[in-house]
Design a protein around this motif. Structure first.
Motif, PDB file in Angstrom:
ATOM      1  N   MET A 142       0.847  -1.170   0.000  1.00  0.00           N
ATOM      2  CA  MET A 142       0.000   0.000   0.000  1.00  0.00           C
ATOM      3  C   MET A 142       0.900   1.244   0.000  1.00  0.00           C
ATOM      4  N   SER A 143       0.613   2.165  -0.860  1.00  0.00           N
ATOM      5  CA  SER A 143       1.391   3.400  -0.896  1.00  0.00           C
ATOM      6  C   SER A 143       0.750   4.415   0.045  1.00  0.00           C
ATOM      7  N   SER A 144       1.509   5.416   0.387  1.00  0.00           N
ATOM      8  CA  SER A 144       0.971   6.472   1.242  1.00  0.00           C
ATOM      9  C   SER A 144       1.283   7.823   0.606  1.00  0.00           C
ATOM     10  N   PHE A 145       0.603   8.813   1.071  1.00  0.00           N
ATOM     11  CA  PHE A 145       0.707  10.169   0.566  1.00  0.00           C
ATOM     12  C   PHE A 145       1.340  11.015   1.659  1.00  0.00           C
ATOM     13  N   SER A 146       2.404  11.727   1.332  1.00  0.00           N
ATOM     14  CA  SER A 146       3.142  12.489   2.336  1.00  0.00           C
ATOM     15  C   SER A 146       3.011  13.988   2.102  1.00  0.00           C
ATOM     16  N   ILE A 147       3.471  14.746   3.066  1.00  0.00           N
ATOM     17  CA  ILE A 147       3.488  16.204   2.924  1.00  0.00           C
ATOM     18  C   ILE A 147       4.365  16.605   1.740  1.00  0.00           C
ATOM     19  N   ASP A 148       5.428  15.863   1.477  1.00  0.00           N
ATOM     20  CA  ASP A 148       6.280  16.179   0.324  1.00  0.00           C
ATOM     21  C   ASP A 148       5.533  15.954  -0.987  1.00  0.00           C
ATOM     22  N   ASP A 149       4.697  14.903  -1.043  1.00  0.00           N
ATOM     23  CA  ASP A 149       3.870  14.679  -2.226  1.00  0.00           C
ATOM     24  C   ASP A 149       2.902  15.856  -2.426  1.00  0.00           C
ATOM     25  N   LEU A 150       2.303  16.303  -1.326  1.00  0.00           N
ATOM     26  CA  LEU A 150       1.368  17.422  -1.406  1.00  0.00           C
ATOM     27  C   LEU A 150       2.074  18.692  -1.869  1.00  0.00           C
ATOM     28  N   LYS A 151       3.228  18.978  -1.305  1.00  0.00           N
ATOM     29  CA  LYS A 151       3.970  20.174  -1.707  1.00  0.00           C
ATOM     30  C   LYS A 151       4.280  20.150  -3.205  1.00  0.00           C
ATOM     31  N   ARG A 152       4.693  18.999  -3.696  1.00  0.00           N
ATOM     32  CA  ARG A 152       5.007  18.872  -5.124  1.00  0.00           C
ATOM     33  C   ARG A 152       3.772  19.153  -5.971  1.00  0.00           C
ATOM     34  N   ILE A 153       2.647  18.570  -5.596  1.00  0.00           N
ATOM     35  CA  ILE A 153       1.423  18.746  -6.368  1.00  0.00           C
ATOM     36  C   ILE A 153       0.930  20.185  -6.280  1.00  0.00           C
ATOM     37  N   LEU A 154       1.043  20.809  -5.119  1.00  0.00           N
ATOM     38  CA  LEU A 154       0.653  22.216  -4.991  1.00  0.00           C
ATOM     39  C   LEU A 154       1.505  23.099  -5.902  1.00  0.00           C
ATOM     40  N   ARG A 155       2.789  22.842  -5.928  1.00  0.00           N
ATOM     41  CA  ARG A 155       3.673  23.644  -6.777  1.00  0.00           C
ATOM     42  C   ARG A 155       3.370  23.430  -8.258  1.00  0.00           C
ATOM     43  N   GLU A 156       3.120  22.181  -8.642  1.00  0.00           N
ATOM     44  CA  GLU A 156       2.850  21.872 -10.047  1.00  0.00           C
ATOM     45  C   GLU A 156       1.497  22.409 -10.513  1.00  0.00           C
ATOM     46  N   GLY A 157       0.495  22.305  -9.656  1.00  0.00           N
ATOM     47  CA  GLY A 157      -0.857  22.620 -10.081  1.00  0.00           C
ATOM     48  C   GLY A 157      -1.320  24.016  -9.774  1.00  0.00           C
ATOM     49  N   ALA A 158      -1.221  24.389  -8.534  1.00  0.00           N
ATOM     50  CA  ALA A 158      -1.781  25.664  -8.116  1.00  0.00           C
ATOM     51  C   ALA A 158      -0.740  26.772  -8.127  1.00  0.00           C
ATOM     52  N   GLY A 159       0.500  26.416  -8.299  1.00  0.00           N
ATOM     53  CA  GLY A 159       1.557  27.414  -8.306  1.00  0.00           C
ATOM     54  C   GLY A 159       2.053  27.696  -6.898  1.00  0.00           C
ATOM     55  N   ALA A 160       3.213  28.227  -6.817  1.00  0.00           N
ATOM     56  CA  ALA A 160       3.811  28.516  -5.515  1.00  0.00           C
ATOM     57  C   ALA A 160       3.414  29.916  -5.087  1.00  0.00           C
ATOM     58  N   THR A 161       2.203  30.048  -4.535  1.00  0.00           N
ATOM     59  CA  THR A 161       1.744  31.355  -4.095  1.00  0.00           C
ATOM     60  C   THR A 161       2.290  31.713  -2.725  1.00  0.00           C
ATOM     61  N   ALA A 162       2.839  30.745  -2.043  1.00  0.00           N
ATOM     62  CA  ALA A 162       3.429  30.983  -0.728  1.00  0.00           C
ATOM     63  C   ALA A 162       4.624  30.064  -0.562  1.00  0.00           C
ATOM     64  N   GLU A 163       5.417  30.366   0.407  1.00  0.00           N
ATOM     65  CA  GLU A 163       6.565  29.536   0.717  1.00  0.00           C
ATOM     66  C   GLU A 163       6.077  28.200   1.273  1.00  0.00           C
ATOM     67  N   LEU A 164       6.447  27.114   0.628  1.00  0.00           N
ATOM     68  CA  LEU A 164       6.006  25.793   1.053  1.00  0.00           C
ATOM     69  C   LEU A 164       7.105  25.007   1.748  1.00  0.00           C
ATOM     70  N   ASP A 165       8.281  25.598   1.888  1.00  0.00           N
ATOM     71  CA  ASP A 165       9.358  24.922   2.589  1.00  0.00           C
ATOM     72  C   ASP A 165       9.128  25.052   4.094  1.00  0.00           C
ATOM     73  N   GLY A 166       9.669  24.141   4.824  1.00  0.00           N
ATOM     74  CA  GLY A 166       9.503  24.169   6.265  1.00  0.00           C
ATOM     75  C   GLY A 166       8.263  23.404   6.693  1.00  0.00           C
ATOM     76  N   ASP A 167       7.887  23.589   7.935  1.00  0.00           N
ATOM     77  CA  ASP A 167       6.761  22.871   8.526  1.00  0.00           C
ATOM     78  C   ASP A 167       5.464  23.625   8.255  1.00  0.00           C
ATOM     79  N   ILE A 168       4.719  23.149   7.271  1.00  0.00           N
ATOM     80  CA  ILE A 168       3.453  23.792   6.913  1.00  0.00           C
ATOM     81  C   ILE A 168       2.254  22.916   7.272  1.00  0.00           C
ATOM     82  N   LEU A 169       2.480  21.778   7.918  1.00  0.00           N
ATOM     83  CA  LEU A 169       1.396  20.830   8.179  1.00  0.00           C
ATOM     84  C   LEU A 169       0.163  21.459   8.812  1.00  0.00           C
ATOM     85  N   ASP A 170       0.349  22.385   9.733  1.00  0.00           N
ATOM     86  CA  ASP A 170      -0.779  22.951  10.450  1.00  0.00           C
ATOM     87  C   ASP A 170      -1.098  24.390  10.060  1.00  0.00           C
TER      88      ASP A 170
END
Length: 86
Positions: free
Chosen positions: A1-29
């Motif tokens: 079973m594969s899992s989805f990580s915060i790094d996967d989400l960051k990549r998809i956000l950058r690819e799809g919605a664009g980097a409108t904010a800094e996504l590096d660091g702890d953004i989980l919350d």
């Protein structure tokens, strides 16, 4: 079973919605509003995740998603759900 990580989400956000904010660091919350992503960007993100991971989300799957942690949880719950029998 594969899992989805915060790094996967960051990549998809950058690819799809664009980097409108800094996504590096702890953004989980951090709220998506604070990160600069509106509901339309989240719908696009959900669509991209669905295509990439072969998932179909209910129309309301992201209704209560406010943070990246929430979104990662929704995706991982879908990934771990039993496949429907046909």
């Amino acid at each position: 079973m594969s899992s989805f990580s915060i790094d996967d989400l960051k990549r998809i956000l950058r690819e799809g919605a664009g980097a409108t904010a800094e996504l590096d660091g702890d953004i989980l919350d951090a709220s998506f509003d604070d990160l600069g992503y509106d509901s339309l960007a989240l719908l696009e993100t959900g669509s991209r995740i669905g295509r990439e991971y072969g998932l179909e989300f209910e129309d309301t799957a992201f209704a209560d998603v406010e943070t990246p942690r929430d979104l990662v949880g929704v995706v991982n719950a879908q990934l771990s759900a039993p496949a429907p029998r046909g």
